[in-house]
Design an enzyme around this catalytic site. Structure first.
Site, short mmCIF file in Angstrom:
data_model
loop_
_atom_site.label_atom_id
_atom_site.label_comp_id
_atom_site.label_asym_id
_atom_site.label_seq_id
_atom_site.Cartn_x
_atom_site.Cartn_y
_atom_site.Cartn_z
N LEU A 243 0.74 -1.16 0.00
CA LEU A 243 0.12 -0.07 -0.12
C LEU A 243 0.87 1.37 -0.09
O LEU A 243 2.07 1.32 0.39
CB LEU A 243 -0.96 0.12 1.20
CG LEU A 243 -0.35 0.20 2.64
CD1 LEU A 243 -1.64 0.40 3.53
CD2 LEU A 243 0.38 -0.90 3.15
N CYS A 244 0.25 2.37 -0.27
CA CYS A 244 0.84 3.63 -0.57
C CYS A 244 2.10 3.77 -1.20
O CYS A 244 2.15 3.48 -2.48
CB CYS A 244 0.82 4.19 1.06
SG CYS A 244 1.05 6.04 1.20
N HIS A 245 3.28 3.93 -0.65
CA HIS A 245 4.47 4.00 -1.30
C HIS A 245 5.10 2.72 -1.30
O HIS A 245 6.19 2.44 -2.30
CB HIS A 245 5.45 4.87 -0.79
CG HIS A 245 5.02 6.38 -1.13
ND1 HIS A 245 4.30 7.10 -0.19
CD2 HIS A 245 5.33 7.22 -2.05
CE1 HIS A 245 4.07 8.23 -0.55
NE2 HIS A 245 4.77 8.33 -1.59
#
Length: 349
Positions: A243-245
């Site tokens: 998730l995210c980065h």
């Protein structure tokens, strides 16, 4: 020659003559050329720009839009006051879930690929104090732990896992619980190099989890052993949860390994906004979404971070810290369904 002529010839030069003579001399004062005027204008504009930037910095700092130097004596910067108020919470949206089909076999595990680097250098040379985001790390692990899976944590060379300590939700008892439970593994993780060298068809890992935080952009995307782990997971039909980065680590996989896959992640537009509001001390040198498209042939399906999750085959992704709880629950349920098949289905994972 007459005396009259001689006398006339020897007379001093008249005022008129002097004036005429002077008019033929080269002037000592010069008119500025267009080039010199342009240079002076450029110099003046440069001074104005510096002063404007100084005034802008003062104004932005007053409004809480400038990243703050670390208070622990470190060389980096943490998010601005406004960014901290907007994006850092003392608690999380974790929802407890009791998994009725909890895994009880005892040998299947989740392999966590974490970062061991602290500082992400921005385009202006300033360093962002980062690591793995605690919410994005611990909420999914809470669900996977509750689901009965073992957890192994690894960094590229086995150095201590770095987390964004400034983002720790210190008033969330559930996060503090799992952090303490995993502390020995966070402090002394496995080496991804060692793990990669031992992977095979009989490896105990049913999924690879890559938590987010800008720290996932450090060391993982270019690590050949991270690539070996991801390639192994893809080739052996394992789950990849990130998730995210965190998806930045997928760049380490073989070229176009994820060609045609879609995902959600932290959008480029928001990373650019982060630099403007002081979440980051400067603009990034590269943007994850662009590279995932260019180098892996992936499709980023979100333009904002809404807490959304996405499933494409066995690649499970979330877009931000707000997606951590939902992604953890989704991953736990899908992995459990694969290892606890319904009656009459194949028992192989």
């Amino acid at each position: 020659m007459s005396s009259t002529e001689a006398t006339t010839a020897d007379e001093p030069v008249t005022a008129a003559a002097r004036t005429t003579e002077a008019s033929t001399e080269t002037p000592t004062a010069t008119t500025p050329t267009s080039e010199s005027l342009q240079e002076k204008a450029q110099a003046a504009l440069a001074i104005v720009a510096v002063k404007a930037e100084e005034a802008s910095t003062v104004a932005r700092k007053f409004m809480g839009l400038v990243a703050e130097p670390e208070t622990n004596g470190g060389e980096g910067y943490t998010p601005s006051r406004l960014s901290t108020k907007m994006f850092v919470s003392k608690t999380t949206n974790y929802e407890k879930n009791e998994y009725e089909n909890k895994y009880s076999g005892g040998n299947l595990k989740i392999l966590v690929l974490a970062t061991e680097q602290r500082y992400l250098e921005c385009a202006n040379g300033l360093k962002f104090s980062t690591g793995n985001h605690p919410t994005e790390t611990f909420l999914p692990l809470l669900h996977l732990d509750k689901a009965g899976f073992g957890i192994d944590i690894a960094t590229p060379t086995g150095q201590t896992v770095k987390t964004e300590t400034w983002a720790m939700p210190h008033e969330d008892a559930n996060v503090l619980f799992i952090q303490q439970k995993l502390k020995p593994k966070l402090d002394k993780p496995l080496s991804i190099k060692d793990v990669a060298s031992k992977l095979g068809s009989d490896s105990p890992y049913v999924a690879v989890f890559i938590p987010g935080g800008h720290g996932a952009m450090l060391g993982l995307p270019e690590d050949e052993n991270v690539g070996k782990v991801i390639d192994w997971a893809m080739d052996n039909d394992k789950f990849i949860v990130t998730l995210c980065h965190g998806p930045a680590a997928l760049l380490a996989a073989s070229n176009k390994k994820f060609d045609g896959y879609s995902l959600v992640c932290f959008p480029n537009a928001l990373d650019k906004l982060c630099a403007l509001i002081g979440y980051l001390p400067g603009s990034l040198n590269w943007y994850m979404g662009d590279k995932l498209v260019e180098e892996q042939g992936m499709k980023v399906v979100n333009v904002m971070a809404t807490g959304g999750t996405h499933v494409d085959r066995k690649l499970l992704t979330g877009d931000s810290p707000n997606a951590a709880n939902a992604l953890g629950k989704l991953a736990a349920e899908m992995i459990l369904a694969s290892v606890n098949p319904k009656k009459g289905e194949d028992d192989d994972i």
